[in-house]
Motif scaffolding. Structure first.
Motif, mmCIF file in Angstrom:
data_model
loop_
_atom_site.group_PDB
_atom_site.id
_atom_site.type_symbol
_atom_site.label_atom_id
_atom_site.label_comp_id
_atom_site.label_asym_id
_atom_site.label_seq_id
_atom_site.Cartn_x
_atom_site.Cartn_y
_atom_site.Cartn_z
ATOM 1 N N ALA A 143 0.890 -1.205 -0.097
ATOM 2 C CA ALA A 143 0.322 -0.189 0.013
ATOM 3 C C ALA A 143 0.544 1.394 0.132
ATOM 4 C CB ALA A 143 -1.082 0.086 1.551
ATOM 5 N N ILE A 144 0.315 2.589 -0.244
ATOM 6 C CA ILE A 144 1.380 3.992 -0.028
ATOM 7 C C ILE A 144 0.083 4.807 1.042
ATOM 8 C CG2 ILE A 144 1.534 5.719 -1.712
ATOM 9 C CD1 ILE A 144 2.090 4.313 -3.648
ATOM 10 N N LEU A 145 1.016 4.959 2.031
ATOM 11 C CA LEU A 145 0.453 5.680 2.689
ATOM 12 C C LEU A 145 0.934 7.647 2.345
ATOM 13 C CD1 LEU A 145 -1.103 6.380 5.805
ATOM 14 C CD2 LEU A 145 1.852 6.813 7.062
ATOM 15 N N LYS A 146 -0.361 8.660 2.127
ATOM 16 C CA LYS A 146 -0.023 9.851 1.457
ATOM 17 C C LYS A 146 -1.443 10.842 2.139
ATOM 18 C CE LYS A 146 -1.536 8.305 -3.500
ATOM 19 N NZ LYS A 146 -1.903 8.113 -5.032
ATOM 20 N N ARG A 175 3.234 11.751 10.802
ATOM 21 C CA ARG A 175 3.006 11.795 11.562
ATOM 22 C C ARG A 175 0.944 12.549 11.466
ATOM 23 N NH1 ARG A 175 3.462 9.398 16.417
ATOM 24 N NH2 ARG A 175 5.952 8.183 16.427
ATOM 25 N N GLN A 176 0.649 12.307 10.093
ATOM 26 C CA GLN A 176 -0.231 13.765 10.502
ATOM 27 C C GLN A 176 -1.538 12.765 9.199
ATOM 28 O OE1 GLN A 176 1.042 16.876 7.057
ATOM 29 N NE2 GLN A 176 3.257 15.829 6.910
ATOM 30 N N SER A 177 -2.423 13.878 9.410
ATOM 31 C CA SER A 177 -3.453 13.501 8.763
ATOM 32 C C SER A 177 -3.216 12.876 6.861
ATOM 33 C CB SER A 177 -4.396 14.235 8.470
ATOM 34 O OG SER A 177 -6.037 14.267 8.126
ATOM 35 N N ALA A 178 -3.824 11.235 7.304
ATOM 36 C CA ALA A 178 -3.674 10.717 5.827
ATOM 37 C C ALA A 178 -4.440 10.031 4.968
ATOM 38 C CB ALA A 178 -2.232 10.001 5.922
ATOM 39 N N ILE A 179 -4.187 8.698 3.932
ATOM 40 C CA ILE A 179 -4.912 7.790 3.294
ATOM 41 C C ILE A 179 -4.057 6.830 3.343
ATOM 42 C CG2 ILE A 179 -4.943 9.067 1.332
ATOM 43 C CD1 ILE A 179 -7.244 8.466 0.479
ATOM 44 N N LEU A 180 -4.369 5.576 3.823
ATOM 45 C CA LEU A 180 -3.602 4.657 3.100
ATOM 46 C C LEU A 180 -4.315 4.154 1.950
ATOM 47 C CD1 LEU A 180 -1.643 3.040 3.630
ATOM 48 C CD2 LEU A 180 -3.113 1.045 4.437
ATOM 49 N N GLU A 181 -3.913 4.344 1.016
ATOM 50 C CA GLU A 181 -4.167 3.500 -0.466
ATOM 51 C C GLU A 181 -3.991 2.116 -0.640
ATOM 52 O OE1 GLU A 181 -4.147 7.521 -2.874
ATOM 53 O OE2 GLU A 181 -4.006 6.089 -3.935
ATOM 54 N N GLY A 182 -4.143 0.903 -1.081
ATOM 55 C CA GLY A 182 -4.115 0.112 -1.535
ATOM 56 C C GLY A 182 -3.297 -0.152 -3.469
ATOM 57 N N PHE A 183 -2.106 -0.833 -3.190
ATOM 58 C CA PHE A 183 -1.055 -0.669 -4.625
ATOM 59 C C PHE A 183 -2.035 -1.183 -5.554
ATOM 60 C CE2 PHE A 183 1.798 -0.933 -6.968
ATOM 61 C CZ PHE A 183 2.903 0.079 -6.988
ATOM 62 N N VAL A 184 -1.888 0.051 -7.104
ATOM 63 C CA VAL A 184 -3.104 -1.036 -7.849
ATOM 64 C C VAL A 184 -1.869 -1.173 -8.844
ATOM 65 C CG1 VAL A 184 -4.462 0.489 -9.710
ATOM 66 C CG2 VAL A 184 -4.787 1.562 -7.309
#
Ligand code: AMP
Length: 356
Positions: A143-146, A175-184
């Motif tokens: 995954a990618i944390l953005k 350590r800030q507000s983020a989104i975890l995205e599955g790797f496409v």
């Protein structure tokens, strides 16, 4: 349709290369431009007659700016939405504040597109390390944390490949507000760039196949090839839905991954975009000119191709020094942004090659 007639002044938030190319297009159509940016100067200063230095959260300075121009637009999306609301209270802002606030928040953007029926990477909001660990359980560790905000050119991102990577990734993005995205898993990346006028007229440019190196756009090639071309109809329908839902005015860029199941929406930019620089010479009307036409309420220009094949290459860092070799091929069109220092990863210019 009331239009803003040539002779008027277009205000632009941001004074980088996109502002520079917008100002050139505006000047061609007989408009003046006025840049508002926190820096003393920038690439747009060479071509824009007016420049106000101000902070994006200085409400009084923004209000004064808004009353001194006929319409406000922006060349980058990381402007505080509250600042845009201030502007909107004093004059016309195109694209509107809602488009900007959705586009600058990855979570809001993905939710918005999913609600409209679009396909995105699986995602989860992350506000803490606990959230991240829970998200890795559901989405998987590839995954990618953005960061939700202020990310561009691959900045504010950390890749994970196993569950133990969570702590490091969380620290890496501050350590800030983020989104975890599955790797496409995707074969190619492309963008859909459209322009929408004040009357709802929508036009699309051909889609380019985009290649990124180290998270930064490297090349855009048109035509994009069979795989991408097979997905353009669906991707355009999605991009049009987004633009209509936002009552969008101006150029809108949507980036997609060409995946086996169809186009996967990655992100949008409520502005002209690097993957559309090829349109300056490669299309009958460039993204910059049509953005100016749209925000001024003018009829839109033809977005058709001006060549059989168009190749745009970014000049990053020291690549700017290749200017003489680039110019020795008459098929090349060179654009330099006037930046003094060629730092690694910095976009210094681009070159567009037409094959007629
Ligand atoms: P972004 O800042 O979201 O445009 O990401 C920069 C680049 O990282 C993209 O152009 C892709 O090459 C890659 N990337 C971003 N998100 C994903 C994802 N969910 N899966 C695979 N690759 C990605």
């Amino acid at each position: 349709m009331t239009s803003i007639a040539p002779g008027a002044t277009i205000g632009i938030l941001g004074g980088g290369q996109l502002g520079r190319m917008l100002a050139v297009a505006a000047a061609q159509l007989g408009y003046r431009t006025h840049i508002y940016a926190p820096e003393v100067s920038g690439p747009a200063a060479d071509v824009s007659p007016l420049w106000t230095r101000g902070a994006y959260d200085d409400a009084a300075a923004l209000a004064a700016f808004a009353t001194s121009v006929d319409v406000v637009t922006y060349e980058f999306e990381n402007v505080d939405p509250a600042a845009v609301e201030v502007l909107a209270g004093h004059g016309l802002v195109r694209p509107n504040a809602r488009a900007l606030s959705i586009a600058q928040d990855r979570l809001a953007e993905k939710r918005f597109v999913c609600d409209l029926g679009g396909m995105t990477a699986p995602f989860a909001p992350v506000e803490s390390l606990d959230d991240l660990e829970a998200a890795v359980e559901t989405i998987g560790s590839r995954a990618i944390l953005k960061t939700n905000r202020m990310g561009y050119d691959g900045k504010g991102q950390a890749r994970l490949s196993e569950p133990g990577d969570a702590v490091g990734a969380w620290n890496a993005i501050g350590r800030q507000s983020a989104i975890l995205e599955g790797f496409v898993t995707f074969a190619e990346e492309f963008s859909v760039i459209l322009v929408r006028g004040t009357d709802g007229d929508v036009r699309f440019w051909d889609s380019a196949a985009n290649v990124h190196v180290d998270g930064i756009l490297s090349t855009s090639i048109v035509p994009a090839g069979a795989l991408i071309e097979g997905q353009i109809t669906a991707a355009r329908a999605m991009a049009r839905k987004i633009a209509d839902a936002l009552d969008y005015v101006g150029v809108l860029t949507c980036e997609f991954f060409a995946n086996a199941e169809g186009p996967v929406f990655n992100e949008m930019a409520p502005r002209v975009h690097n993957s559309g620089h090829w349109t300056i010479e490669g299309a009958l009307t460039s993204q910059f000119e049509n953005h100016v036409r749209a925000i001024c309420g003018l009829p839109l220009g033809d977005t058709g191709l001006a060549a059989r094949r168009v190749e745009m290459r970014n000049l990053i860092g020291e690549q700017v020094n290749e200017w003489l070799a680039i110019l020795s091929d008459p098929a090349n069109h060179l654009h330099l942004y006037g930046k003094a220092e060629a730092r690694p990863g910095r976009k210094m210019g681009h070159v567009t090659r037409l094959i007629l």
